[in-house]
Design a protein around this motif. Sequence first.
Motif, PDB file in Angstrom:
ATOM      1  N   ASP A 124      28.795  -7.483   9.347  1.00  0.00           N
ATOM      2  CA  ASP A 124      29.338  -8.838   9.420  1.00  0.00           C
ATOM      3  C   ASP A 124      30.675  -8.775  10.145  1.00  0.00           C
ATOM      4  N   VAL A 125      30.915  -9.744  10.999  1.00  0.00           N
ATOM      5  CA  VAL A 125      32.132  -9.786  11.812  1.00  0.00           C
ATOM      6  C   VAL A 125      33.054 -10.862  11.240  1.00  0.00           C
ATOM      7  N   TRP A 126      34.287 -10.471  10.924  1.00  0.00           N
ATOM      8  CA  TRP A 126      35.238 -11.366  10.259  1.00  0.00           C
ATOM      9  C   TRP A 126      36.521 -11.500  11.065  1.00  0.00           C
ATOM     10  N   GLU A 127      37.112 -12.683  10.948  1.00  0.00           N
ATOM     11  CA  GLU A 127      38.414 -12.925  11.565  1.00  0.00           C
ATOM     12  C   GLU A 127      39.301 -13.673  10.580  1.00  0.00           C
ATOM     13  N   ARG A 128      40.557 -13.229  10.481  1.00  0.00           N
ATOM     14  CA  ARG A 128      41.506 -13.918   9.605  1.00  0.00           C
ATOM     15  C   ARG A 128      42.171 -15.054  10.378  1.00  0.00           C
ATOM     16  N   THR A 129      42.084 -16.259   9.849  1.00  0.00           N
ATOM     17  CA  THR A 129      42.673 -17.443  10.463  1.00  0.00           C
ATOM     18  C   THR A 129      43.662 -18.070   9.488  1.00  0.00           C
ATOM     19  N   ALA A 130      44.240 -19.204   9.898  1.00  0.00           N
ATOM     20  CA  ALA A 130      45.159 -19.918   9.010  1.00  0.00           C
ATOM     21  C   ALA A 130      44.460 -20.378   7.744  1.00  0.00           C
ATOM     22  N   ALA A 131      43.136 -20.536   7.819  1.00  0.00           N
ATOM     23  CA  ALA A 131      42.356 -20.973   6.653  1.00  0.00           C
ATOM     24  C   ALA A 131      41.823 -19.797   5.840  1.00  0.00           C
ATOM     25  N   GLY A 132      42.206 -18.577   6.213  1.00  0.00           N
ATOM     26  CA  GLY A 132      41.716 -17.394   5.507  1.00  0.00           C
ATOM     27  C   GLY A 132      40.668 -16.656   6.327  1.00  0.00           C
ATOM     28  N   TRP A 133      39.982 -15.727   5.689  1.00  0.00           N
ATOM     29  CA  TRP A 133      38.957 -14.942   6.375  1.00  0.00           C
ATOM     30  C   TRP A 133      37.737 -15.807   6.660  1.00  0.00           C
ATOM     31  N   GLN A 134      37.293 -15.777   7.909  1.00  0.00           N
ATOM     32  CA  GLN A 134      36.142 -16.559   8.330  1.00  0.00           C
ATOM     33  C   GLN A 134      35.120 -15.653   9.016  1.00  0.00           C
TER      34      GLN A 134
END
Length: 223
Positions: free
Chosen positions: A57-67
């Motif tokens: 699974d590929v994840w990215e941390r954004t202003a809304a949290g991990w997506q």
Amino acid sequence: MRRLLIVWCATVLAATAGLLTAPPSSAEFTPWFAQSVGGATQVLSVTGSGGSDAKMDVWERTAAGWQPVAGGVGIPAKIGSKGMSPNHFDGSLMTPKGIYTLDFAFGTEPNPGGGLQYVQVGPDHWWDGDMKSPTYNTMQVCKKDECPFNTSLSAGTENLQIPQYAHAVVMGVNKARIPGKGGAFFVHSTDGGPTAGCVAIDDATLVTIMRWLRPGAMIAITE
């Protein structure tokens, strides 16, 4: 009655729109590795599913949290033929569990683009697996009969000009280069079979991920 129906429809539409736009609960986007990757904003999460099978699974941390990144959920992956290990060592045929940096990329194919340094490899590119060598667990460039380390596969050294390395990303396993603690761990193109300890996925998918990766990305591996 018509007015009531219009009001009711408007209420339902508003509620539906809210479901589409409201931020998801934090529990949905707190992956297992979240407290262990420091300030990383990009993570490839690999979870074993039995034997030499896993999913990525590929994840990215954004202003809304991990997506989860679109198109990067449940990617079929192959791992070591003997599964995973919490204590990696040379010749184990297991993929090391843990959290590691993604240091640079390489491949026999031209650079597909992306944020990581890329090395296009040929017949003189090796991954030194000779435990007696001062360059153990590093990429080296030399002609086979001139290399200052043992180039045989029995010594653990790999020539990097092989189909499975059409594209690859180096995992920062055993960065201290402790002899016997393993080396040559990559995320690379799959040939459909188990690996000797790497993580292998479809080449086209890997290229897409490589174009997205930036310095500081990490890989998190668990059963």
